[in-house]
Design a protein around this motif. Structure first.
Motif, PDB file in Angstrom:
ATOM      1  N   ALA A   1       0.833  -1.207   0.000  1.00 16.17           N
ATOM      2  CA  ALA A   1       0.000   0.000   0.000  1.00 16.17           C
ATOM      3  C   ALA A   1       0.864   1.252   0.000  1.00 16.17           C
ATOM      4  N   LEU A   2       1.971   1.209   0.731  1.00 13.96           N
ATOM      5  CA  LEU A   2       2.882   2.345   0.761  1.00 13.96           C
ATOM      6  C   LEU A   2       3.493   2.569  -0.618  1.00 13.96           C
ATOM      7  N   ALA A   3       3.881   1.494  -1.285  1.00 12.67           N
ATOM      8  CA  ALA A   3       4.415   1.611  -2.640  1.00 12.67           C
ATOM      9  C   ALA A   3       3.374   2.233  -3.571  1.00 12.67           C
ATOM     10  N   ALA A   4       2.134   1.778  -3.473  1.00 18.44           N
ATOM     11  CA  ALA A   4       1.068   2.321  -4.311  1.00 18.44           C
ATOM     12  C   ALA A   4       0.876   3.813  -4.073  1.00 18.44           C
ATOM     13  N   SER A   5       0.953   4.218  -2.802  1.00 18.61           N
ATOM     14  CA  SER A   5       0.772   5.634  -2.476  1.00 18.61           C
ATOM     15  C   SER A   5       1.872   6.496  -3.076  1.00 18.61           C
ATOM     16  N   ARG A   6       3.013   5.872  -3.370  1.00 16.24           N
ATOM     17  CA  ARG A   6       4.142   6.586  -3.962  1.00 16.24           C
ATOM     18  C   ARG A   6       4.263   6.332  -5.456  1.00 16.24           C
ATOM     19  N   GLN A   7       3.247   5.710  -6.036  1.00 15.48           N
ATOM     20  CA  GLN A   7       3.187   5.409  -7.467  1.00 15.48           C
ATOM     21  C   GLN A   7       4.347   4.523  -7.910  1.00 15.48           C
ATOM     22  N   ILE A   8       4.721   3.602  -7.050  1.00 20.50           N
ATOM     23  CA  ILE A   8       5.725   2.590  -7.379  1.00 20.50           C
ATOM     24  C   ILE A   8       4.977   1.309  -7.722  1.00 20.50           C
ATOM     25  N   VAL A   9       5.243   0.751  -8.895  1.00 20.32           N
ATOM     26  CA  VAL A   9       4.510  -0.433  -9.340  1.00 20.32           C
ATOM     27  C   VAL A   9       5.242  -1.695  -8.892  1.00 20.32           C
ATOM     28  N   VAL A  10       4.499  -2.626  -8.317  1.00 18.42           N
ATOM     29  CA  VAL A  10       5.024  -3.921  -7.912  1.00 18.42           C
ATOM     30  C   VAL A  10       4.485  -4.976  -8.871  1.00 18.42           C
ATOM     31  N   VAL A  11       5.376  -5.764  -9.446  1.00 19.85           N
ATOM     32  CA  VAL A  11       4.995  -6.832 -10.368  1.00 19.85           C
ATOM     33  C   VAL A  11       5.250  -8.167  -9.680  1.00 19.85           C
ATOM     34  N   ALA A  12       4.220  -9.016  -9.610  1.00 18.19           N
ATOM     35  CA  ALA A  12       4.330 -10.281  -8.885  1.00 18.19           C
ATOM     36  C   ALA A  12       3.895 -11.448  -9.764  1.00 18.19           C
ATOM     37  N   SER A  13       4.632 -12.547  -9.707  1.00 19.33           N
ATOM     38  CA  SER A  13       4.285 -13.743 -10.481  1.00 19.33           C
ATOM     39  C   SER A  13       3.150 -14.491  -9.807  1.00 19.33           C
ATOM     40  N   SER A  14       2.333 -15.167 -10.612  1.00 15.45           N
ATOM     41  CA  SER A  14       1.090 -15.762 -10.107  1.00 15.45           C
ATOM     42  C   SER A  14       1.267 -17.121  -9.460  1.00 15.45           C
ATOM     43  N   GLY A  15       2.370 -17.813  -9.753  1.00 20.36           N
ATOM     44  CA  GLY A  15       2.589 -19.146  -9.197  1.00 20.36           C
ATOM     45  C   GLY A  15       2.549 -20.217 -10.265  1.00 20.36           C
ATOM     46  N   ASN A  16       3.041 -21.396  -9.931  1.00 18.97           N
ATOM     47  CA  ASN A  16       3.176 -22.474 -10.900  1.00 18.97           C
ATOM     48  C   ASN A  16       2.380 -23.718 -10.540  1.00 18.97           C
ATOM     49  N   SER A  17       1.298 -23.567  -9.804  1.00 19.89           N
ATOM     50  CA  SER A  17       0.502 -24.733  -9.425  1.00 19.89           C
ATOM     51  C   SER A  17      -0.411 -25.190 -10.562  1.00 19.89           C
TER      52      SER A  17
ATOM     53  N   ILE B   1      -4.026 -18.435  -7.093  1.00 20.96           N
ATOM     54  CA  ILE B   1      -2.940 -17.481  -7.306  1.00 20.96           C
ATOM     55  C   ILE B   1      -2.266 -17.184  -5.974  1.00 20.96           C
ATOM     56  N   THR B   2      -0.940 -17.200  -5.991  1.00 22.08           N
ATOM     57  CA  THR B   2      -0.211 -16.985  -4.751  1.00 22.08           C
ATOM     58  C   THR B   2      -0.210 -15.511  -4.360  1.00 22.08           C
ATOM     59  N   TYR B   3       0.035 -15.272  -3.104  1.00 20.98           N
ATOM     60  CA  TYR B   3       0.166 -13.926  -2.555  1.00 20.98           C
ATOM     61  C   TYR B   3       1.620 -13.470  -2.745  1.00 20.98           C
ATOM     62  N   PRO B   4       1.894 -12.214  -3.148  1.00 23.09           N
ATOM     63  CA  PRO B   4       0.951 -11.099  -3.233  1.00 23.09           C
ATOM     64  C   PRO B   4       0.234 -10.933  -4.576  1.00 23.09           C
ATOM     65  N   ALA B   5       0.570 -11.745  -5.589  1.00 20.55           N
ATOM     66  CA  ALA B   5      -0.100 -11.573  -6.879  1.00 20.55           C
ATOM     67  C   ALA B   5      -1.612 -11.675  -6.740  1.00 20.55           C
ATOM     68  N   GLY B   6      -2.078 -12.575  -5.882  1.00 20.09           N
ATOM     69  CA  GLY B   6      -3.508 -12.741  -5.672  1.00 20.09           C
ATOM     70  C   GLY B   6      -4.156 -11.602  -4.931  1.00 20.09           C
ATOM     71  N   ASN B   7      -3.343 -10.652  -4.495  1.00 19.03           N
ATOM     72  CA  ASN B   7      -3.835  -9.484  -3.772  1.00 19.03           C
ATOM     73  C   ASN B   7      -4.266  -8.360  -4.702  1.00 19.03           C
ATOM     74  N   ALA B   8      -3.880  -8.467  -5.992  1.00 25.16           N
ATOM     75  CA  ALA B   8      -4.136  -7.380  -6.926  1.00 25.16           C
ATOM     76  C   ALA B   8      -5.625  -7.066  -7.003  1.00 25.16           C
ATOM     77  N   GLY B   9      -5.970  -5.821  -6.717  1.00 25.79           N
ATOM     78  CA  GLY B   9      -7.354  -5.393  -6.778  1.00 25.79           C
ATOM     79  C   GLY B   9      -8.161  -5.739  -5.536  1.00 25.79           C
ATOM     80  N   ILE B  10      -7.550  -6.441  -4.577  1.00 25.91           N
ATOM     81  CA  ILE B  10      -8.268  -6.820  -3.352  1.00 25.91           C
ATOM     82  C   ILE B  10      -7.811  -5.922  -2.206  1.00 25.91           C
ATOM     83  N   PHE B  11      -6.584  -6.160  -1.693  1.00 22.66           N
ATOM     84  CA  PHE B  11      -6.054  -5.317  -0.628  1.00 22.66           C
ATOM     85  C   PHE B  11      -5.291  -4.122  -1.183  1.00 22.66           C
ATOM     86  N   VAL B  12      -4.746  -4.291  -2.381  1.00 25.26           N
ATOM     87  CA  VAL B  12      -3.941  -3.247  -3.001  1.00 25.26           C
ATOM     88  C   VAL B  12      -4.474  -3.002  -4.410  1.00 25.26           C
ATOM     89  N   PRO B  13      -4.674  -1.734  -4.814  1.00 25.82           N
ATOM     90  CA  PRO B  13      -5.207  -1.463  -6.155  1.00 25.82           C
ATOM     91  C   PRO B  13      -4.334  -2.073  -7.237  1.00 25.82           C
TER      92      PRO B  13
END
Length: 417
Positions: free
Chosen positions: A274-290, A295-307
């Protein structure tokens, strides 16, 4: 004066594994991270703007992130009462594991350099003597995402943009990184507690080197900030990832690549995202290989806890734009990118092929570096998603909505400018 602490707790020594790993690796301890999953916790403390660190310092407390300007700090301290030896009320101590999606139960690095056996592919080591810039071995992938077209719109090739690679470390002396690393004074190893984030041989050996190599093939003039948070077996701690996120932001990273994941969300890491988002820093996360919809966290967080404007989840497709069999997917997946047999850097001055969502994610990271290098700062992820191509071989809208769109670099850069 601090306000009355408002706190949540989560075990600091929860083991992190790179996204989608199915292996249950035992917690390991080291000199720089809290020990014993059963007796430490991460605590969020609300702070006044003029708070000082002395006001929260107690025996055994380690400050992970200090942000009175945002009203909080994250600390590790001896566990309070009310938590079982297994962790939280439901035994979450052993749930939060991060590792390369490519570190599967049977995966080993054979002979240190000859093959990545098991998992999602093989890699033949060969000596590399120069820069990897758009290696011809990846020409099918480059045509798929139209890298050449993208470069026609992004002449600076990511110059001036710092990208943090939070991973297993990298081969710091690799020729592919010559002239592309942040100053050594900014390097950090949160595993060994020093400033040398060099990869160490183990089951995850070469993962971070490979990720950084992909980024620089897309954005060959970007700057890589190497930060080590994962041990040689691919495991790590929530606390180290929190510290790494904090460090990356303080050192001016514009994009942060997290080719790692966990089955369980972390409130502490949510704060940093959330702090990164507030500073307009983009975080890119891989979804997992299952290969399933978990989808693994934090990729599965996109649009839920973090925009999802600032947290991008990335899966993998093959050369025919069909979802990779191993790629995890779901409604929170934003994008896919080529992630099968990607030629990239390997330790010991080598190069070879890797497969996994870990190597799809840095393609998106590189795309963002290209756009930022040209001065584009707004609506980047919106354009990424809108300009992506639908994935082939999908017969239902319901399934398509769980796969996002496939990265189209040229369309993205063209619309960005």
């Amino acid at each position: 004066m601090t306000r009355s602490p408002l706190r949540w707790t989560a075990l600091a020594a929860l083991t992190l594994l790179l996204a989608g790993c199915s292996t249950s690796l035992p917690p390991t301890t080291d000199a720089s991270t809290p020990t014993s999953a059963g007796n430490t916790e991460v605590v969020r403390i609300a702070l006044a703007a003029d708070a000082t660190q002395d006001q929260v310092a107690t025996p055994g407390t380690q400050i992970l992130a200090w942000h009175p300007e945002e009203g909080f700090a994250l600390v590790v301290r001896p566990q309070s009462s009310g938590l079982s030896a297994q962790g939280g009320p439901k035994g979450e101590a052993n749930a939060n594991r991060f590792a390369p999606p490519e570190v599967q139960g049977s995966s080993v690095w054979a002979g240190g350099r000859t093959a990545w056996s098991g998992g999602n592919g093989s890699a033949s080591w060969q000596k590399l003597t120069g820069n990897l810039k758009a290696a011809s071995e990846n020409q099918v992938s480059w045509k798929q995402i139209d890298l050449a077209g993208a470069w026609s719109h992004a002449r600076k090739l990511g110059e001036g943009i710092k990208v943090a690679v939070i991973d297993t470390g990298i081969d710091l002396k690799h020729p592919a990184f010559l002239g592309n690393l942040a100053p050594a004074s900014e390097w950090k190893d949160f595993v060994d507690g020093d400033s040398t984030p060099q990869e160490i041989k183990g089951t995850a050996y070469g993962h971070g080197t490979g990720v950084a190599g992909v980024i620089l093939q897309i954005a060959p003039k970007a700057t890589v900030l190497p930060i080590r948070v994962l041990r040689p077996d691919g495991s790590g701690d929530v606390s180290t990832v929190v510290q790494a996120m904090d460090w990356a932001m303080k050192k001016g990273a514009r994009v942060i690549n997290l080719s790692l994941g966990s089955d369980t969300p972390s409130p502490a890491l949510n704060d940093m995202l959330a702090l990164a988002a507030s500073r307009q820093i983009v975080v890119v996360a891989s979804s997992g290989n299952s290969g399933n919809e978990k989808i693994t966290y934090p990729a599965g967080n996109a649009g839920i806890f973090v925009p999802s404007d600032y947290l991008v989840s990335v899966g993998s497709v093959n050369a025919r734009d069909v979802k990779s069999s191993f790629s995890t997917y779901g409604y929170s997946l934003n994008l896919t990118a080529p992630g099968e047999r990607i030629y990239t850097a390997m330790p010991d001055n080598g190069a070879g092929y890797w497969s996994g969502t870990s190597f799809a994610a840095p393609m998106v990271t590189g795309a963002l570096a290209l756009a930022l290098g040209e001065g584009k700062t707004t609506m980047l992820t919106t354009l990424l998603y809108a300009d992506g191509k639908d994935i082939d071989g999908v017969n239902s809208y319901a399934l398509q909505s769980k796969l996002g769109t496939r990265l189209d670099l040229a369309a993205f850069l063209e619309d960005a400018f």
